[in-house]
Design a protein around this motif. Structure first.
Motif, PDB file in Angstrom:
ATOM      1  N   ALA A  32       0.830  -1.211   0.000  1.00 33.95           N
ATOM      2  CA  ALA A  32       0.000   0.000   0.000  1.00 33.95           C
ATOM      3  C   ALA A  32       0.860   1.255   0.000  1.00 33.95           C
ATOM      4  O   ALA A  32       1.783   1.385   0.809  1.00 33.95           O
ATOM      5  N   GLY A  33       0.552   2.187  -0.903  1.00 29.12           N
ATOM      6  CA  GLY A  33       1.292   3.435  -0.982  1.00 29.12           C
ATOM      7  C   GLY A  33       0.715   4.530  -0.119  1.00 29.12           C
ATOM      8  O   GLY A  33       1.354   5.547   0.136  1.00 29.12           O
ATOM      9  N   GLN A  34      -0.523   4.333   0.343  1.00 28.05           N
ATOM     10  CA  GLN A  34      -1.154   5.309   1.234  1.00 28.05           C
ATOM     11  C   GLN A  34      -2.129   4.585   2.150  1.00 28.05           C
ATOM     12  O   GLN A  34      -2.586   3.476   1.854  1.00 28.05           O
ATOM     13  N   VAL A  35      -2.451   5.229   3.265  1.00 31.74           N
ATOM     14  CA  VAL A  35      -3.280   4.590   4.282  1.00 31.74           C
ATOM     15  C   VAL A  35      -4.628   4.170   3.712  1.00 31.74           C
ATOM     16  O   VAL A  35      -5.182   3.133   4.089  1.00 31.74           O
ATOM     17  N   THR A  36      -5.163   4.959   2.784  1.00 30.09           N
ATOM     18  CA  THR A  36      -6.484   4.650   2.212  1.00 30.09           C
ATOM     19  C   THR A  36      -6.483   3.376   1.364  1.00 30.09           C
ATOM     20  O   THR A  36      -7.545   2.874   1.000  1.00 30.09           O
ATOM     21  N   ASP A  37      -5.287   2.846   1.061  1.00 26.90           N
ATOM     22  CA  ASP A  37      -5.199   1.579   0.332  1.00 26.90           C
ATOM     23  C   ASP A  37      -5.442   0.376   1.247  1.00 26.90           C
ATOM     24  O   ASP A  37      -5.654  -0.746   0.768  1.00 26.90           O
ATOM     25  N   LEU A  38      -5.382   0.595   2.559  1.00 30.05           N
ATOM     26  CA  LEU A  38      -5.627  -0.485   3.516  1.00 30.05           C
ATOM     27  C   LEU A  38      -7.127  -0.632   3.748  1.00 30.05           C
ATOM     28  O   LEU A  38      -7.887   0.309   3.557  1.00 30.05           O
ATOM     29  N   PRO A  39      -7.554  -1.822   4.158  1.00 31.38           N
ATOM     30  CA  PRO A  39      -8.995  -2.018   4.410  1.00 31.38           C
ATOM     31  C   PRO A  39      -9.478  -1.146   5.569  1.00 31.38           C
ATOM     32  O   PRO A  39      -8.714  -0.822   6.484  1.00 31.38           O
ATOM     33  N   THR A  40     -10.738  -0.759   5.523  1.00 29.48           N
ATOM     34  CA  THR A  40     -11.343   0.017   6.608  1.00 29.48           C
ATOM     35  C   THR A  40     -12.701  -0.578   6.959  1.00 29.48           C
ATOM     36  O   THR A  40     -13.349  -1.230   6.127  1.00 29.48           O
ATOM     37  N   GLN A  41     -13.114  -0.350   8.189  1.00 31.36           N
ATOM     38  CA  GLN A  41     -14.426  -0.809   8.640  1.00 31.36           C
ATOM     39  C   GLN A  41     -14.975   0.230   9.608  1.00 31.36           C
ATOM     40  O   GLN A  41     -14.344   0.540  10.628  1.00 31.36           O
ATOM     41  N   ASN A  42     -16.119   0.800   9.266  1.00 29.89           N
ATOM     42  CA  ASN A  42     -16.745   1.843  10.083  1.00 29.89           C
ATOM     43  C   ASN A  42     -15.787   2.998  10.379  1.00 29.89           C
ATOM     44  O   ASN A  42     -15.726   3.521  11.493  1.00 29.89           O
ATOM     45  N   GLY A  43     -15.006   3.370   9.369  1.00 28.56           N
ATOM     46  CA  GLY A  43     -14.098   4.498   9.510  1.00 28.56           C
ATOM     47  C   GLY A  43     -12.791   4.181  10.204  1.00 28.56           C
ATOM     48  O   GLY A  43     -11.951   5.071  10.395  1.00 28.56           O
ATOM     49  N   VAL A  44     -12.591   2.928  10.588  1.00 34.28           N
ATOM     50  CA  VAL A  44     -11.354   2.510  11.267  1.00 34.28           C
ATOM     51  C   VAL A  44     -10.496   1.721  10.286  1.00 34.28           C
ATOM     52  O   VAL A  44     -10.992   0.829   9.585  1.00 34.28           O
ATOM     53  N   VAL A  45      -9.201   2.048  10.220  1.00 32.55           N
ATOM     54  CA  VAL A  45      -8.266   1.322   9.351  1.00 32.55           C
ATOM     55  C   VAL A  45      -7.998  -0.041   9.980  1.00 32.55           C
ATOM     56  O   VAL A  45      -7.621  -0.127  11.154  1.00 32.55           O
ATOM     57  N   THR A  46      -8.195  -1.107   9.188  1.00 32.07           N
ATOM     58  CA  THR A  46      -8.095  -2.469   9.740  1.00 32.07           C
ATOM     59  C   THR A  46      -7.132  -3.342   8.926  1.00 32.07           C
ATOM     60  O   THR A  46      -7.559  -4.235   8.188  1.00 32.07           O
ATOM     61  N   PRO A  47      -5.826  -3.096   9.049  1.00 26.93           N
ATOM     62  CA  PRO A  47      -4.864  -3.948   8.327  1.00 26.93           C
ATOM     63  C   PRO A  47      -4.906  -5.382   8.859  1.00 26.93           C
ATOM     64  O   PRO A  47      -5.278  -5.620  10.005  1.00 26.93           O
ATOM     65  N   ASP A  48      -4.516  -6.315   8.012  1.00 32.41           N
ATOM     66  CA  ASP A  48      -4.389  -7.718   8.426  1.00 32.41           C
ATOM     67  C   ASP A  48      -2.896  -8.024   8.556  1.00 32.41           C
ATOM     68  O   ASP A  48      -2.241  -8.355   7.568  1.00 32.41           O
ATOM     69  N   PRO A  49      -2.338  -7.932   9.759  1.00 33.70           N
ATOM     70  CA  PRO A  49      -0.906  -8.150   9.930  1.00 33.70           C
ATOM     71  C   PRO A  49      -0.476  -9.597   9.744  1.00 33.70           C
ATOM     72  O   PRO A  49       0.709  -9.907   9.835  1.00 33.70           O
ATOM     73  N   TRP A  50      -1.427 -10.490   9.457  1.00 31.38           N
ATOM     74  CA  TRP A  50      -1.105 -11.891   9.197  1.00 31.38           C
ATOM     75  C   TRP A  50      -1.055 -12.178   7.711  1.00 31.38           C
ATOM     76  O   TRP A  50      -0.913 -13.318   7.285  1.00 31.38           O
ATOM     77  N   ASN A  51      -1.152 -11.086   6.936  1.00 34.13           N
ATOM     78  CA  ASN A  51      -0.908 -11.119   5.501  1.00 34.13           C
ATOM     79  C   ASN A  51       0.389 -10.363   5.256  1.00 34.13           C
ATOM     80  O   ASN A  51       0.533  -9.209   5.677  1.00 34.13           O
ATOM     81  N   PHE A  52       1.349 -10.994   4.598  1.00 36.05           N
ATOM     82  CA  PHE A  52       2.673 -10.402   4.418  1.00 36.05           C
ATOM     83  C   PHE A  52       2.611  -9.023   3.768  1.00 36.05           C
ATOM     84  O   PHE A  52       3.311  -8.094   4.194  1.00 36.05           O
TER      85      PHE A  52
END
Length: 353
Positions: A32-52
């Protein structure tokens, strides 16, 4: 970009674990080149740290938002000390250390999801403290944007990882406090009237305090070492102990320096019967690194822990830390550098303090 001399060294380590791809950490182009490229849920950024790719993205984003404050590190775009972390994560992936060591799943295996990081991996657990926790700290300090909230996704059935800034601050207060201090100190250090080399040293000091706090916090992962051979466990302890020397010297873990130190780490998980420097299917450089790690730990144990104390005592000034960084490079990368020389120089440097 890496200097020709460094590229030449890395080419000579062809049998070692792959950590670079087109001069950047592996799979960097897919992050991801910017935070908005990460998944979000209800306005909260929710990365999956168990995905490389998600975990590597945390590093890319932290580097991007802190780079404006890293002028004292040098003129290259890859001079930030944070670059050492994505290279380390890449080594863990390609050497098989992020895969499920229990054999219960195919997580991280060639026969399964190759980008899966197993929550049962000791290496993946330790790295969580140096990826997810600093990212949550950076977001809390406003570096990811005003009001950005983060909650890490948790693996199903696994409950012993903190997933929010608040929960991590309760479970590991020193880790969060040290990363907060690093991120808060970035602007103050950049604007300081001190000479550039002193600003650099000060910033590296804050960075390594945070790194070591993550290392100590990751003692929570220790039960996961039961899944590995005694040889791999011994190496993992030596690997952790090496950080005591690197941190005290305020090592500048930029892309170039880190590539030289990480490339000769063992390219596979160690098994019973592996004895450096005579492991047949590992390169000369890998064997040398394993031997030096073991030698340093053995000497420290023989001296009842005084080698680490001597080293830390010798790293008492900007000047001695510069000498210390050079000496570590000689010890780990130059097979002709006598270990006895290492001990005599430490003694001499300590007297100078």
């Amino acid at each position: 970009m890496l200097r020709p001399a460094v590229l030449s060294l890395l080419l000579s380590l062809a049998s070692c674990a792959v950590i670079l791809e087109n001069g950047m950490p592996i799979l960097w182009a897919q992050t991801a080149g910017q935070v908005t490229d990460l998944p979000t849920q209800n306005g909260v950024v929710t990365p999956d740290p168990w995905n490389f790719l998600h975990r590597m993205s945390l590093y890319r984003l932290m580097i991007a938002v802190t780079d404006p404050f890293m002028g004292s590190m040098g003129t290259n775009a890859t001079d930030s000390p944070i670059w050492g972390l994505p290279l380390q994560l890449g080594w863990m992936l390609t050497s098989g250390r992020l895969a499920d060591p229990t054999g219960a799943t195919t997580c991280g295996l060639a026969t399964g999801d190759t980008k899966c990081i197993s929550p049962q991996s000791w290496w993946g657990c330790v790295n969580y403290f140096a990826s997810a926790l600093p990212f949550m700290s950076a977001a809390e300090q406003g570096l990811m944007g005003a009001g950005v909230q983060v909650q890490m996704q948790a693996p199903e059935g696994v409950t012993d990882y903190c997933t929010t800034y608040a929960s991590c601050a309760v479970a590991y207060p020193d880790v969060i406090a040290k990363w907060d201090a690093f991120f808060q100190g970035l602007k103050a250090t950049a604007e300081s009237p001190l000479p550039e080399n002193e600003k650099k040293d000060s910033l590296l000091g804050l960075y390594w305090e945070a790194q070591m706090a993550s290392s100590y916090g990751s003692s929570a992962c220790i039960a996961r070492q039961n899944h590995y051979s005694s040889v791999e466990v011994a190496f993992s302890k030596n690997w952790e102990n090496s950080a005591e020397y690197v941190s005290a010297a305020h090592f500048q873990s930029n892309l170039e320096n880190s590539a030289m130190f990480i490339a000769p780490l063992p390219s596979r998980i160690l098994q019973v019967g592996d004895t450096a420097p005579n492991i047949a299917d590992l390169s000369e450089a890998e064997n040398h690194t394993l031997y030096i790690f073991s030698w340093i730990n053995s000497i420290n144990n023989l001296l009842a822990g005084s080698l680490v104390r001597m080293w830390k005592g010798a790293m008492c000034s900007v000047t001695t830390r510069e000498k210390g960084r050079e000496m570590l490079g000689q010890l780990l990368l130059n097979p002709g550098f006598a270990t006895s020389t290492f001990l005599s120089i430490i003694s001499e440097m300590t007297r100078g303090c």
